[in-house]
Design a protein around this motif. Sequence first.
Motif, PDB file in Angstrom:
ATOM      1  N   MET A 197       0.840  -1.196   0.000  1.00  0.00           N
ATOM      2  CA  MET A 197       0.000   0.000   0.000  1.00  0.00           C
ATOM      3  C   MET A 197       0.874   1.245   0.000  1.00  0.00           C
ATOM      4  SD  MET A 197      -2.953   1.250   2.678  1.00  0.00           S
ATOM      5  CE  MET A 197      -4.222   0.209   1.958  1.00  0.00           C
ATOM      6  N   VAL A 198       0.605   2.150  -0.940  1.00  0.00           N
ATOM      7  CA  VAL A 198       1.258   3.456  -0.954  1.00  0.00           C
ATOM      8  C   VAL A 198       0.204   4.487  -0.581  1.00  0.00           C
ATOM      9  CG1 VAL A 198       2.425   5.194  -2.366  1.00  0.00           C
ATOM     10  CG2 VAL A 198       2.942   2.760  -2.705  1.00  0.00           C
ATOM     11  N   ILE A 199       0.523   5.337   0.384  1.00  0.00           N
ATOM     12  CA  ILE A 199      -0.443   6.342   0.839  1.00  0.00           C
ATOM     13  C   ILE A 199       0.030   7.724   0.402  1.00  0.00           C
ATOM     14  CG2 ILE A 199      -1.673   7.295   2.829  1.00  0.00           C
ATOM     15  CD1 ILE A 199      -0.935   4.593   4.258  1.00  0.00           C
ATOM     16  N   GLY A 200      -0.746   8.345  -0.476  1.00  0.00           N
ATOM     17  CA  GLY A 200      -0.384   9.677  -0.978  1.00  0.00           C
ATOM     18  C   GLY A 200      -0.090   9.649  -2.465  1.00  0.00           C
ATOM     19  N   GLY A 201      -0.844  10.431  -3.236  1.00  0.00           N
ATOM     20  CA  GLY A 201      -0.717  10.405  -4.699  1.00  0.00           C
ATOM     21  C   GLY A 201       0.040  11.580  -5.273  1.00  0.00           C
ATOM     22  N   GLY A 202       1.019  12.093  -4.533  1.00  0.00           N
ATOM     23  CA  GLY A 202       1.895  13.146  -5.052  1.00  0.00           C
ATOM     24  C   GLY A 202       3.063  12.530  -5.819  1.00  0.00           C
ATOM     25  N   PRO A 203       4.054  13.350  -6.148  1.00  0.00           N
ATOM     26  CA  PRO A 203       5.189  12.852  -6.933  1.00  0.00           C
ATOM     27  C   PRO A 203       5.862  11.630  -6.298  1.00  0.00           C
ATOM     28  CG  PRO A 203       5.326  15.241  -6.704  1.00  0.00           C
ATOM     29  CD  PRO A 203       4.153  14.808  -5.886  1.00  0.00           C
ATOM     30  N   SER A 204       6.103  11.698  -4.999  1.00  0.00           N
ATOM     31  CA  SER A 204       6.821  10.592  -4.355  1.00  0.00           C
ATOM     32  C   SER A 204       5.957   9.324  -4.352  1.00  0.00           C
ATOM     33  CB  SER A 204       7.198  11.004  -2.926  1.00  0.00           C
ATOM     34  OG  SER A 204       8.295  10.280  -2.462  1.00  0.00           O
ATOM     35  N   GLY A 205       4.695   9.451  -4.000  1.00  0.00           N
ATOM     36  CA  GLY A 205       3.801   8.302  -3.989  1.00  0.00           C
ATOM     37  C   GLY A 205       3.628   7.694  -5.377  1.00  0.00           C
ATOM     38  N   MET A 206       3.422   8.546  -6.370  1.00  0.00           N
ATOM     39  CA  MET A 206       3.240   8.029  -7.735  1.00  0.00           C
ATOM     40  C   MET A 206       4.490   7.313  -8.228  1.00  0.00           C
ATOM     41  SD  MET A 206       0.855  10.805  -9.791  1.00  0.00           S
ATOM     42  CE  MET A 206       1.861  12.265  -9.548  1.00  0.00           C
ATOM     43  N   GLU A 207       5.653   7.852  -7.889  1.00  0.00           N
ATOM     44  CA  GLU A 207       6.905   7.204  -8.309  1.00  0.00           C
ATOM     45  C   GLU A 207       7.069   5.848  -7.623  1.00  0.00           C
ATOM     46  OE1 GLU A 207       8.886   7.926 -10.646  1.00  0.00           O
ATOM     47  OE2 GLU A 207      10.756   6.855 -10.217  1.00  0.00           O
ATOM     48  N   ALA A 208       6.734   5.773  -6.345  1.00  0.00           N
ATOM     49  CA  ALA A 208       6.818   4.498  -5.627  1.00  0.00           C
ATOM     50  C   ALA A 208       5.881   3.473  -6.278  1.00  0.00           C
ATOM     51  CB  ALA A 208       6.466   4.687  -4.149  1.00  0.00           C
ATOM     52  N   VAL A 209       4.668   3.897  -6.601  1.00  0.00           N
ATOM     53  CA  VAL A 209       3.687   3.000  -7.230  1.00  0.00           C
ATOM     54  C   VAL A 209       4.208   2.495  -8.580  1.00  0.00           C
ATOM     55  CG1 VAL A 209       1.406   2.956  -8.341  1.00  0.00           C
ATOM     56  CG2 VAL A 209       1.666   3.957  -6.059  1.00  0.00           C
ATOM     57  N   ARG A 210       4.718   3.413  -9.393  1.00  0.00           N
ATOM     58  CA  ARG A 210       5.222   3.021 -10.703  1.00  0.00           C
ATOM     59  C   ARG A 210       6.353   1.991 -10.571  1.00  0.00           C
ATOM     60  NH1 ARG A 210       8.922   3.298 -13.380  1.00  0.00           N
ATOM     61  NH2 ARG A 210      10.044   4.783 -12.070  1.00  0.00           N
ATOM     62  N   GLY A 211       7.254   2.251  -9.647  1.00  0.00           N
ATOM     63  CA  GLY A 211       8.379   1.339  -9.461  1.00  0.00           C
ATOM     64  C   GLY A 211       7.933  -0.054  -9.039  1.00  0.00           C
ATOM     65  N   ILE A 212       7.021  -0.091  -8.091  1.00  0.00           N
ATOM     66  CA  ILE A 212       6.534  -1.384  -7.582  1.00  0.00           C
ATOM     67  C   ILE A 212       5.823  -2.148  -8.702  1.00  0.00           C
ATOM     68  CG2 ILE A 212       4.881  -2.451  -5.979  1.00  0.00           C
ATOM     69  CD1 ILE A 212       5.479   0.055  -4.095  1.00  0.00           C
TER      70      ILE A 212
END
Lengths: 353, 353
Positions: B7-22
Amino acid sequence: MPEQPIMVIGGGPSGMEAVRGIADLGYKVVLIEKRDRLGGTPELANYAALTPDFRDAGEAMAEMANAIQDNPNVDIRTDSVVTNAEGGAGQFQVTVQSGDKTEQLDIGAVVIATGFTHFDPGRETQQYGYYEYDDVLTLVDLEKMLKTGEVLTPSTGEPPKSLCFIQCVGSRDRQIGNEYCSKVCCGVAAKESIEVRKLVPDCKVFIFYIDMRMYGYWENEIYWPSQEKYKVNYIKGIATQITRKGGRLLVRGEDTTMGRPMEVPMDMVILSVGMEPSAGTQEMAGTFGVALNKFKFIDTVGGCLNTVTTSVDGVFACGAATGPADLEDSISSASAAAMKAITTVRKASLAAN
Amino acid sequence: MPEQPIMVIGGGPSGMEAVRGIADLGYKVVLIEKRDRLGGTPELANYAALTPDFRDAGEAMAEMANAIQDNPNVDIRTDSVVTNAEGGAGQFQVTVQSGDKTEQLDIGAVVIATGFTHFDPGRETQQYGYYEYDDVLTLVDLEKMLKTGEVLTPSTGEPPKSLCFIQCVGSRDRQIGNEYCSKVCCGVAAKESIEVRKLVPDCKVFIFYIDMRMYGYWENEIYWPSQEKYKVNYIKGIATQITRKGGRLLVRGEDTTMGRPMEVPMDMVILSVGMEPSAGTQEMAGTFGVALNKFKFIDTVGGCLNTVTTSVDGVFACGAATGPADLEDSISSASAAAMKAITTVRKASLAAN
């Protein structure tokens, strides 16, 4: 087709972190290091303590090395250099030379983590007498001294009564072509100033600076304590020349806050040397055909939202190979490069199946 | 057992980048965003252009959102909040509320990317009249104005003839408990100063600063151009008060380079507000039992060689949730957090098989 292994070049903090990340995720990785051991600049230059957390540098580097040394996914090649590369993303043929032995490896993606080198303060445009005066040292020389647990004025063997740091040596300097800021020297100087004050409580310590770049938590973790607890004196001023007079060093320059010229005698002067691209960084860029920026660091092409992608598909860079970086930057960008390298080999493998 | 989703919490730059990587690495990921769309602070606050590369912020955020929106590994939940969490690394039970609907999800690891909020310059210790004077704005207000393509003095509707930035509003300030430096405000102010000069060439632009923290390439990419090409005036000085006189603003303070008090009339004053932990950051720390540092950002426990590990096993944090961070930091630390989250779910899955 299974994924090709990833090659990481450079066994410093950034390279070791990339290797650990790749191996932890179950991918094969080959680490190439030209020296006989891992640890990179912190180990090579005998750093005493890390900035900003004062952790023992040798211990920290050993821990990073241990974390990858016995991992079955990791193939560590010390005393080795990359001499040639052919092919492209998903299928590079990389030639590695280890002593007399030359071997060609099939590699899916490459992470360049070849770091920086410290600015040589003996360059002719610098008026600081580094090669003339024994008592003029660099941040790196002082770090080595701090590691021994004693700070002694080289010319006398006595503890210094006064010591100053001169910031921005080799940085923010168009004359020598280094317009960039080296980012870490302010923090390292502040950290070392605290260590000097701890070891030599009678020594007056000064830092001559243009701007103190104590960004983020460095401000409260080292800048404020250095002033309040350790009584380090910060002087906004530019030192233009160092001479020797009556057995001591004389620092000439301008105190810009007081708006007047200054002439201050010092027992020791520490030049806060900046970062320049290492020889390895420039060599690997040549071998892989990766574009350099005008300062000869590896150019990244993704703007501020992607700082590890280079001009060559399948080749990524991290840490100080791409420019001035602190340890946090080096560790974080290592993960970013590792992720993109894994994505490259996965994609190639899926396409081939 | 297959790996549990992350689970990634937060859809800003850092959250979106984490999601993309995963997702790129083939793992399942659920993104929780309390607003109705992705893009985080750059989108919410209507940023015009990114620092330091002047890229269109809206376009950049849309590109990041698009990169994850149709990925089968990604489950995006907007208008959603996490209300409870039980369990531990490898096996969290996380309660998510979306409107009236409440659902419990089995999650293997968590990445908190809940970012920061801009300092509110109306706090009583601040003497800058932000809520009194129409022509006193923040960096964020100006960013929004820049996005319209016009810079106009609010009280007159005319382009300003003079405009100044006041740095360190809400940062480096013990009185209000924010001893840290917010890291990005110097760069953002320099970037905006260039944009103002481009849009209103007749406007004189000043930046009052303590230290200009233009670290690394920001020095040559924005600081030098702002001075040399765009003739922005940097004045080392502290503004202590803003009043209104004869229809203009009067900035009072000290020019520390000249060593004298100053009193400068300005059409517009821009307060360079710093970063504080967002409400979401503090809430999520509470929900997951993660320790905060004394500034109420999420505390990381790994020193400078690991800035994403929190006090709770299996919960990682990235971007400005852990403290002042620029976009490069946020993107890189997102990868670091993603890697460690993946490692956590892999380990749990291997242990269960």
